[in-house]
Structures are given as structure tokens and as C-alpha cells.
Design a protein around this motif. Structure first.
Motif, PDB file in Angstrom:
ATOM      1  N   ALA A 157       0.825  -1.203   0.000  1.00 15.34           N
ATOM      2  CA  ALA A 157       0.000   0.000   0.000  1.00 15.34           C
ATOM      3  C   ALA A 157       0.861   1.256   0.000  1.00 15.34           C
ATOM      4  O   ALA A 157       0.551   2.248  -0.690  1.00 15.34           O
ATOM      5  CB  ALA A 157      -0.934  -0.007   1.210  1.00 15.34           C
ATOM      6  N   THR A 158       1.951   1.258   0.759  1.00 11.55           N
ATOM      7  CA  THR A 158       2.855   2.413   0.784  1.00 11.55           C
ATOM      8  C   THR A 158       3.493   2.628  -0.586  1.00 11.55           C
ATOM      9  O   THR A 158       3.574   3.761  -1.083  1.00 11.55           O
ATOM     10  CB  THR A 158       3.943   2.192   1.849  1.00 11.55           C
ATOM     11  OG1 THR A 158       3.325   2.076   3.132  1.00 11.55           O
ATOM     12  CG2 THR A 158       4.920   3.359   1.861  1.00 11.55           C
ATOM     13  N   LEU A 159       3.955   1.544  -1.208  1.00 15.08           N
ATOM     14  CA  LEU A 159       4.588   1.660  -2.519  1.00 15.08           C
ATOM     15  C   LEU A 159       3.573   2.096  -3.576  1.00 15.08           C
ATOM     16  O   LEU A 159       3.887   2.922  -4.446  1.00 15.08           O
ATOM     17  CB  LEU A 159       5.208   0.317  -2.899  1.00 15.08           C
ATOM     18  CG  LEU A 159       6.059   0.275  -4.169  1.00 15.08           C
ATOM     19  CD1 LEU A 159       7.218   1.245  -4.080  1.00 15.08           C
ATOM     20  CD2 LEU A 159       6.567  -1.147  -4.411  1.00 15.08           C
TER      21      LEU A 159
ATOM     22  N   THR B 166       1.244   6.159  -7.417  1.00 18.35           N
ATOM     23  CA  THR B 166       0.145   6.966  -7.949  1.00 18.35           C
ATOM     24  C   THR B 166       0.423   8.456  -7.853  1.00 18.35           C
ATOM     25  O   THR B 166      -0.146   9.242  -8.608  1.00 18.35           O
ATOM     26  CB  THR B 166      -1.170   6.627  -7.234  1.00 18.35           C
ATOM     27  OG1 THR B 166      -1.020   6.826  -5.818  1.00 18.35           O
ATOM     28  CG2 THR B 166      -1.582   5.198  -7.507  1.00 18.35           C
ATOM     29  N   GLU B 167       1.289   8.856  -6.948  1.00 22.98           N
ATOM     30  CA  GLU B 167       1.667  10.270  -6.860  1.00 22.98           C
ATOM     31  C   GLU B 167       2.583  10.680  -8.006  1.00 22.98           C
ATOM     32  O   GLU B 167       2.570  11.830  -8.442  1.00 22.98           O
ATOM     33  CB  GLU B 167       2.377  10.545  -5.529  1.00 22.98           C
ATOM     34  CG  GLU B 167       1.458  10.564  -4.317  1.00 22.98           C
ATOM     35  CD  GLU B 167       2.225  10.854  -3.041  1.00 22.98           C
ATOM     36  OE1 GLU B 167       3.463  11.031  -3.120  1.00 22.98           O
ATOM     37  OE2 GLU B 167       1.591  10.909  -1.970  1.00 22.98           O
ATOM     38  N   ARG B 168       3.371   9.742  -8.534  1.00 25.51           N
ATOM     39  CA  ARG B 168       4.417  10.089  -9.486  1.00 25.51           C
ATOM     40  C   ARG B 168       4.096   9.718 -10.931  1.00 25.51           C
ATOM     41  O   ARG B 168       4.713  10.263 -11.853  1.00 25.51           O
ATOM     42  CB  ARG B 168       5.730   9.412  -9.068  1.00 25.51           C
ATOM     43  CG  ARG B 168       6.250   9.876  -7.726  1.00 25.51           C
ATOM     44  CD  ARG B 168       7.469   9.102  -7.270  1.00 25.51           C
ATOM     45  NE  ARG B 168       8.560   9.176  -8.230  1.00 25.51           N
ATOM     46  CZ  ARG B 168       9.740   8.594  -8.052  1.00 25.51           C
ATOM     47  NH1 ARG B 168       9.962   7.890  -6.952  1.00 25.51           N
ATOM     48  NH2 ARG B 168      10.689   8.704  -8.964  1.00 25.51           N
ATOM     49  N   ALA B 169       3.165   8.798 -11.126  1.00 23.59           N
ATOM     50  CA  ALA B 169       2.987   8.222 -12.466  1.00 23.59           C
ATOM     51  C   ALA B 169       1.601   8.499 -13.029  1.00 23.59           C
ATOM     52  O   ALA B 169       0.645   8.768 -12.296  1.00 23.59           O
ATOM     53  CB  ALA B 169       3.249   6.723 -12.420  1.00 23.59           C
ATOM     54  N   ASP B 170       1.509   8.402 -14.364  1.00 24.82           N
ATOM     55  CA  ASP B 170       0.217   8.441 -15.056  1.00 24.82           C
ATOM     56  C   ASP B 170      -0.429   7.062 -15.089  1.00 24.82           C
ATOM     57  O   ASP B 170      -1.642   6.941 -15.250  1.00 24.82           O
ATOM     58  CB  ASP B 170       0.404   8.912 -16.506  1.00 24.82           C
ATOM     59  CG  ASP B 170       1.102  10.246 -16.601  1.00 24.82           C
ATOM     60  OD1 ASP B 170       0.714  11.161 -15.850  1.00 24.82           O
ATOM     61  OD2 ASP B 170       2.030  10.382 -17.426  1.00 24.82           O
TER      62      ASP B 170
ATOM     63  N   ASP C 262      -6.706   6.446  -6.663  1.00 22.48           N
ATOM     64  CA  ASP C 262      -6.467   7.891  -6.572  1.00 22.48           C
ATOM     65  C   ASP C 262      -6.435   8.545  -7.950  1.00 22.48           C
ATOM     66  O   ASP C 262      -5.603   9.422  -8.226  1.00 22.48           O
ATOM     67  CB  ASP C 262      -5.159   8.170  -5.816  1.00 22.48           C
ATOM     68  CG  ASP C 262      -5.210   7.670  -4.375  1.00 22.48           C
ATOM     69  OD1 ASP C 262      -6.316   7.646  -3.802  1.00 22.48           O
ATOM     70  OD2 ASP C 262      -4.155   7.302  -3.837  1.00 22.48           O
ATOM     71  N   GLY C 263      -7.324   8.099  -8.825  1.00 25.77           N
ATOM     72  CA  GLY C 263      -7.436   8.667 -10.157  1.00 25.77           C
ATOM     73  C   GLY C 263      -6.430   8.164 -11.154  1.00 25.77           C
ATOM     74  O   GLY C 263      -6.448   8.582 -12.319  1.00 25.77           O
ATOM     75  N   VAL C 264      -5.556   7.252 -10.752  1.00 27.54           N
ATOM     76  CA  VAL C 264      -4.504   6.733 -11.633  1.00 27.54           C
ATOM     77  C   VAL C 264      -4.836   5.292 -12.014  1.00 27.54           C
ATOM     78  O   VAL C 264      -5.067   4.463 -11.139  1.00 27.54           O
ATOM     79  CB  VAL C 264      -3.123   6.790 -10.944  1.00 27.54           C
ATOM     80  CG1 VAL C 264      -2.034   6.200 -11.841  1.00 27.54           C
ATOM     81  CG2 VAL C 264      -2.788   8.225 -10.557  1.00 27.54           C
ATOM     82  N   PRO C 265      -4.866   4.975 -13.320  1.00 23.38           N
ATOM     83  CA  PRO C 265      -5.143   3.598 -13.717  1.00 23.38           C
ATOM     84  C   PRO C 265      -4.018   2.655 -13.303  1.00 23.38           C
ATOM     85  O   PRO C 265      -2.839   3.004 -13.353  1.00 23.38           O
ATOM     86  CB  PRO C 265      -5.278   3.680 -15.238  1.00 23.38           C
ATOM     87  CG  PRO C 265      -4.606   4.939 -15.627  1.00 23.38           C
ATOM     88  CD  PRO C 265      -4.707   5.876 -14.474  1.00 23.38           C
ATOM     89  N   VAL C 266      -4.419   1.460 -12.900  1.00 21.95           N
ATOM     90  CA  VAL C 266      -3.475   0.421 -12.503  1.00 21.95           C
ATOM     91  C   VAL C 266      -3.748  -0.808 -13.366  1.00 21.95           C
ATOM     92  O   VAL C 266      -4.874  -1.294 -13.431  1.00 21.95           O
ATOM     93  CB  VAL C 266      -3.626   0.072 -11.015  1.00 21.95           C
ATOM     94  CG1 VAL C 266      -2.591  -0.984 -10.605  1.00 21.95           C
ATOM     95  CG2 VAL C 266      -3.471   1.315 -10.143  1.00 21.95           C
ATOM     96  N   LEU C 267      -2.725  -1.276 -14.035  1.00 21.75           N
ATOM     97  CA  LEU C 267      -2.827  -2.429 -14.917  1.00 21.75           C
ATOM     98  C   LEU C 267      -1.964  -3.536 -14.322  1.00 21.75           C
ATOM     99  O   LEU C 267      -0.760  -3.341 -14.108  1.00 21.75           O
ATOM    100  CB  LEU C 267      -2.352  -2.052 -16.316  1.00 21.75           C
ATOM    101  CG  LEU C 267      -2.505  -3.086 -17.429  1.00 21.75           C
ATOM    102  CD1 LEU C 267      -3.966  -3.503 -17.588  1.00 21.75           C
ATOM    103  CD2 LEU C 267      -1.979  -2.515 -18.746  1.00 21.75           C
ATOM    104  N   CYS C 268      -2.595  -4.677 -14.034  1.00 18.16           N
ATOM    105  CA  CYS C 268      -1.934  -5.741 -13.273  1.00 18.16           C
ATOM    106  C   CYS C 268      -1.732  -6.969 -14.138  1.00 18.16           C
ATOM    107  O   CYS C 268      -2.691  -7.495 -14.719  1.00 18.16           O
ATOM    108  CB  CYS C 268      -2.766  -6.099 -12.045  1.00 18.16           C
ATOM    109  SG  CYS C 268      -3.245  -4.672 -11.047  1.00 18.16           S
ATOM    110  N   PHE C 269      -0.486  -7.445 -14.179  1.00 14.24           N
ATOM    111  CA  PHE C 269      -0.125  -8.627 -14.938  1.00 14.24           C
ATOM    112  C   PHE C 269       0.216  -9.765 -13.976  1.00 14.24           C
ATOM    113  O   PHE C 269       0.611  -9.530 -12.827  1.00 14.24           O
ATOM    114  CB  PHE C 269       1.087  -8.350 -15.825  1.00 14.24           C
ATOM    115  CG  PHE C 269       0.894  -7.260 -16.835  1.00 14.24           C
ATOM    116  CD1 PHE C 269      -0.300  -7.122 -17.523  1.00 14.24           C
ATOM    117  CD2 PHE C 269       1.917  -6.358 -17.114  1.00 14.24           C
ATOM    118  CE1 PHE C 269      -0.480  -6.132 -18.460  1.00 14.24           C
ATOM    119  CE2 PHE C 269       1.745  -5.352 -18.054  1.00 14.24           C
ATOM    120  CZ  PHE C 269       0.545  -5.234 -18.732  1.00 14.24           C
ATOM    121  N   PRO C 270       0.113 -11.004 -14.436  1.00  9.81           N
ATOM    122  CA  PRO C 270       0.546 -12.127 -13.597  1.00  9.81           C
ATOM    123  C   PRO C 270       2.050 -12.108 -13.381  1.00  9.81           C
ATOM    124  O   PRO C 270       2.793 -11.418 -14.093  1.00  9.81           O
ATOM    125  CB  PRO C 270       0.103 -13.358 -14.388  1.00  9.81           C
ATOM    126  CG  PRO C 270      -0.061 -12.888 -15.792  1.00  9.81           C
ATOM    127  CD  PRO C 270      -0.433 -11.442 -15.729  1.00  9.81           C
TER     128      PRO C 270
END
Length: 392
Positions: free
Chosen positions: A233-235, A240-244, A288-296
Motif C-alpha cells: 500500500a505504501t509503494l 500513484t503520486e508520481r505516475a500516469d 487515486d485517479g490513476v489507472p493500474v494495470l496488473c499482470f501475472p
């Protein structure tokens, strides 16, 4: 667990990322502009050359003084490159001049040094020159306001040279997506370290970083989290603060220590599977408004997921040419998996036929390195069958 087709998941990923991959502009220094795509036409703020200067080492003269040759002219002085503009050149004299040095008023030609000979305190002119020869006039290269580099140009060294020569220190370019890359798992350790029993080296961090750069994105964070939800969660908050866009690998299957799934499902993320092999487990969400794409987490699954779902979108956003699938014929019989699209690793031979490299396993990362295409397999196929291949 819900299951999507490859096409359904590709469409979902494209919709998720559309806002952050929409064309935007930013201004960067020339030092960081190589390979970037110009966002608008770039115009010269000055005439080039900036002033009348000599194209050759030689002598500035008045062409009218060279009617009868050979002729010896007194030398009025020497002007090096970088000197102020000399005083007007008197008729019947010459001025020793270096390449790039300002041509004095009155002079209208340069006689190259190889067409002269020393003659006492003067110079003997052996070959005549017409007015304008070897004199670079202001604006003869480009005029102030002219387009130096059109919009949509991928900046190469030659473009940067023209921009710098015009005095420009910055250039407007299409903004590249900023990507954060997070790998997960207690079992993963950095390359170069000493793994304990049961641990393995992190191939996904470097692979996703390199793949993102190759596709025109800019990695701004690459981190690793254990299976501790608080650490992840911290990472994730930093990412999300630094990336699109945040990319993760691992932690989305149905085991007991799926840290990514545990963090994202309460936030409304889709965590499911795609009817493909390797790369079945997939997830998408917004934090937080930033898309997250998760791979295996298996290395081959991660690379194939990036290639199939994300690479086309990043390349389009960066203005890079697409790498579409083409067709080839199988060099051998292939057994498929019912209900799943396989992405087998292959190599196209000189005869145009594609040979499979090793088996379908998602752990065969060295075999992935030996391939140059992904081979789409749907069901059992005989040798000679036509298949789609995706270049790597």
C-alpha cells in the motif's frame, strides 16, 4: 472468477488508459529530446546563417578586381572565426579570412587558399571567382519564421542540430506517459543478490522497465513489495503520486498471499482471468485517479501480457509505428488448449515458416529470449497452417 476473451480485455484496457494516453504536449530541453515526437511545427527564431560569413579558408575580395589574372593584391589583414565584422574592404585589396568568419562589407567573393600563392606582403590570386562564390548569405539556409521541424517528427540528431543552430534550447514534444512499475512477492530478490532456498531473481522489474521505454513511455519508479499488504500500500501510494499509469506483476491469482488483489478489490478493481495462456490472471483498476494495470507474476506471462495489451497503446501514444501481427505458416504440428488462445514463442526461419521455441510454460524465460515472435494458437493445428505472429 470472471473470464474475458483476449479482445474483451484489450478493449477494457484501452478504455481504462484512454484518458492518460490522450495526446498532450510538454517542453523539454534539447538534451532530453532525442527520439521524442514534436507536438507542433518548430519555427526558426532567426535567419541562418546569422550573418555573412566565409565558406572557405582563403581571401575575401571584390570579384571586379579579378578580371585580369593572375594578379597580386595587398592583404589588408586577417579575420578569424568569431571576430567582429571587419571594416569595409577597400577596392584592390584582399583580406585573409577563415571559414565561418564574417565577410567585410565591400567583399563579394572568397578565393580559396588553394587558388592563391604568397607574393611578398601580398597574395597572388591564381583563379577568379564570381560575385557570391563561397559567401554564405544570411537566411540562405533558413529564414526567420520558417519551419525547421514539422509537427509529428521523431527527433533525430540532425533535427536537434538544426534547432540548436537556431538558438533554441527547448522544443515542444508529445508528452510521454509516466509509468510506475511494481513487482511483488516474498520469493523475489534483485538480480545480483544471493537468493535463499525458495527464492528467485526479479526478471519482471527490468523487463517491464525496458519494454515501457521501448514503447515510448518513461518509467519514473521501479519498486518491489513483499507480500505484506501495508508495504504494498505504501509503494502503491508513492506510485500513484508520481505516475500516469501503474503496472504491477504478481499478486492477482487465487492464492492466500495475493497482495495486489487484496489491495485493489476493495477499491472496485476488476480482478479476473482472460482466456489465454500464458497470462490468464489479469486485473485493472483505478487508485487515486490513476489507472493500474496488473499482470501475472510469471516472467513470460508478464512479457506476453505487456506485448498483447499495453504495447500497442503506448506506441500509439508516443507516435511510434505500430507492430501489427502478420501471418506465417507453421513448420510443425501444434496442439492447442481447448477454450484458450495460446501465445507460443516462435522463431521465423528463412523459408518464412515459424518454428516454436520450447513449450508453453510461463516460466520459460530463457526460451522467450530465443524467440522473435509470439505465435497465436487456437486449437490443434497441422504443419503448414497459417497463424498470426506478433513481432517481439
Amino acid at each position: 472468477m470472471t473470464r474475458r476473451t483476449v479482445e474483451e480485455h484489450a478493449a477494457a484496457v484501452a478504455a481504462l488508459l484512454a484518458p492518460v494516453l490522450a495526446p498532450r504536449a510538454e517542453t523539454v530541453s534539447l538534451a532530453g529530446a532525442l527520439g521524442r515526437l514534436t507536438a507542433e511545427p518548430v519555427r526558426s527564431p532567426v535567419d541562418l546563417p546569422l550573418f555573412r560569413n566565409s565558406q572557405m579558408d582563403g581571401y575575401a575580395v571584390r570579384a571586379a578586381d579579378l578580371v585580369d589574372l593572375p594578379r597580386t593584391l595587398p592583404v589588408a589583414g586577417v579575420v578569424p572565426a568569431g571576430a567582429p565584422v571587419p571594416a569595409e574592404l577597400p577596392a584592390g585589396t584582399a583580406l585573409r579570412i577563415m571559414t565561418g568568419a564574417p565577410v567585410p562589407p565591400g567583399a563579394d567573393a572568397i578565393v580559396p587558399v588553394e587558388d592563391t600563392a604568397p607574393d611578398g606582403h601580398g597574395v597572388r590570386i591564381l583563379a577568379g571567382r564570381r560575385a557570391g562564390e563561397y559567401v554564405r548569405e544570411p537566411g540562405s539556409d533558413v529564414r526567420r519564421g520558417d519551419v525547421l521541424v514539422p509537427s509529428g517528427t521523431r527527433l533525430a540528431a540532425r533535427h536537434l542540430a538544426a534547432l540548436a543552430a537556431s538558438g533554441l534550447a527547448e522544443v515542444p514534444v508529445r508528452r510521454s506517459p509516466r509509468v510506475a512499475i511494481l513487482t511483488t512477492g516474498d520469493e523475489v530478490v534483485p538480480p545480483g543478490s544471493q537468493p535463499a532456498p525458495g527464492q528467485l531473481f526479479d526478471a519482471n522489474g527490468i523487463a517491464l522497465d525496458a519494454a515501457a521505454r521501448e514503447a515510448g513511455a518513461i518509467p519514473v519508479l521501479r519498486g518491489h513489495a513483499s507480500d505484506d499488504p501495508a508495504q504494498f500500500a505504501t509503494l502503491l501510494a508513492e506510485a500513484t503520486e508520481r505516475a500516469d499509469l501503474v503496472l504491477t506483476s504478481g499478486g492477482i491469482s487465487q492464492g492466500d498471499y495475493e497482495v495486489v488483489r487484496q489491495a485493489l478489490e476493495p477499491r472496485g478493481a476488476w480482478v479476473g482471468a482472460v482466456a489465454m495462456q500464458p497470462g490468464g490472471p489479469q486485473a485493472t483498476g483505478v487508485v487515486d485517479g490513476v489507472p493500474v494495470l496488473c499482470f501475472p507474476g510469471n516472467p513470460v506471462s508478464t512479457q506476453i501480457s505487456f506485448t498483447v495489451f499495453l504495447r500497442p497503446l503506448l506506441r500509439a501514444a508516443a507516435g511510434l509505428p505500430p507492430m501489427p501481427a502478420r501471418t506465417a505458416r507453421l513448420a510443425e504440428d501444434v496442439r492447442g488448449v481447448l477454450g484458450k488462445r495460446q501465445f507460443r514463442r516462435g522463431r521465423v526461419g528463412e523459408n518464412g515458416r515459424v518454428e516454436l521455441v520450447a513449450g508453453p510454460g510461463s516460466h520459460l524465460v530463457a526460451s522467450m529470449a530465443a524467440a522473435d515472435v509470439l505465435v497465436e494458437v487456437t486449437g490443434d493445428l497441422p504443419a503448414g497452417a497459417e497463424v498470426a505472429v506478433i513481432p517481439l
